[in-house]
Design a protein around this motif. Sequence first.
Motif, mmCIF file in Angstrom:
data_model
loop_
_atom_site.group_PDB
_atom_site.id
_atom_site.type_symbol
_atom_site.label_atom_id
_atom_site.label_comp_id
_atom_site.label_asym_id
_atom_site.label_seq_id
_atom_site.Cartn_x
_atom_site.Cartn_y
_atom_site.Cartn_z
ATOM 1 N N ASP A 1 0.844 -1.202 0.000
ATOM 2 C CA ASP A 1 0.000 0.000 0.000
ATOM 3 C C ASP A 1 0.879 1.252 0.000
ATOM 4 O O ASP A 1 0.641 2.193 -0.764
ATOM 5 C CB ASP A 1 -0.884 0.059 1.257
ATOM 6 N N CYS A 2 1.880 1.250 0.849
ATOM 7 C CA CYS A 2 2.729 2.433 1.034
ATOM 8 C C CYS A 2 3.462 2.791 -0.260
ATOM 9 O O CYS A 2 3.494 3.948 -0.678
ATOM 10 C CB CYS A 2 3.700 2.178 2.183
ATOM 11 N N GLN A 3 4.032 1.758 -0.909
ATOM 12 C CA GLN A 3 4.722 1.973 -2.183
ATOM 13 C C GLN A 3 3.778 2.613 -3.191
ATOM 14 O O GLN A 3 4.124 3.540 -3.906
ATOM 15 C CB GLN A 3 5.193 0.630 -2.773
ATOM 16 N N TRP A 4 2.573 2.066 -3.222
ATOM 17 C CA TRP A 4 1.559 2.536 -4.172
ATOM 18 C C TRP A 4 1.113 3.955 -3.820
ATOM 19 O O TRP A 4 0.962 4.809 -4.693
ATOM 20 C CB TRP A 4 0.372 1.571 -4.149
ATOM 21 N N MET A 5 0.926 4.244 -2.549
ATOM 22 C CA MET A 5 0.498 5.588 -2.112
ATOM 23 C C MET A 5 1.531 6.647 -2.485
ATOM 24 O O MET A 5 1.182 7.797 -2.753
ATOM 25 C CB MET A 5 0.285 5.613 -0.586
ATOM 26 N N LEU A 6 2.806 6.245 -2.473
ATOM 27 C CA LEU A 6 3.872 7.198 -2.800
ATOM 28 C C LEU A 6 4.069 7.355 -4.305
ATOM 29 O O LEU A 6 4.739 8.288 -4.747
ATOM 30 C CB LEU A 6 5.189 6.745 -2.144
ATOM 31 N N SER A 7 3.490 6.431 -5.085
ATOM 32 C CA SER A 7 3.668 6.498 -6.540
ATOM 33 C C SER A 7 2.757 7.567 -7.143
ATOM 34 O O SER A 7 1.729 7.924 -6.567
ATOM 35 C CB SER A 7 3.359 5.138 -7.174
#
Length: 204
Positions: free
Chosen positions: A161-167
């Motif tokens: 989720d975090c990786q995706w939220m930062l993308s």
Amino acid sequence: MIVLIDNGHGRDTAGKRSPDGRLSEWEWTRQIARALCSRLQRRGIDARLLVPEDEDVPLRQRAARANAVAGPAILVSIHANAAGMGRWMSASGWCAFVAPAAGLEARRLACLLASEAESAGLFVRRQECDRDYWEHPWAICRLTRCPAVLTENCFMDNHADCQWMLSTKGKETIISLHETAILHYLGLHPGAGGQSVGSPGAGD
Ligand SMILES: [Zn+2]
């Protein structure tokens, strides 16, 4: 109709970040809120940031600001979720909250937000299987007189989720799902652009 956009917490709020420190909730939610607010303004909507400051503003003061607005309004408070153990956890997905005493209009807005989140490919977490949103007495929803919804836009302590939220794609998806849902709520048509898909936590 005035559209109030709230962003969670503040620069001085302790904790509230991903375990690797790359995502701070106050900063991330301000990025999303500011982008959403200017998109709505470009469409001619009277969108306003409830907390333009970087510092935290106490919830009672936030509610007082919302309640002092002259004329009909709605409020959307943007947050990043966390299972809250300070390390990477497995909980993932998106959800919306209204206060237990919320009226029909807040519930309608929450349903529209959840429906857009689902259309964008997000996993929408449900408290009860037949309802698209959660009830919880969060102060920002409970203390405001206008219809108010709080969105938890995936888990900053879930690695995927975090990786995706930062993308870029993740941010775009979150911004546009709010934009589209608010336009639908106001009876306007989103028109071209802004459609994104994404699925955080794929495989969870
Ligand atoms: Zn929060």
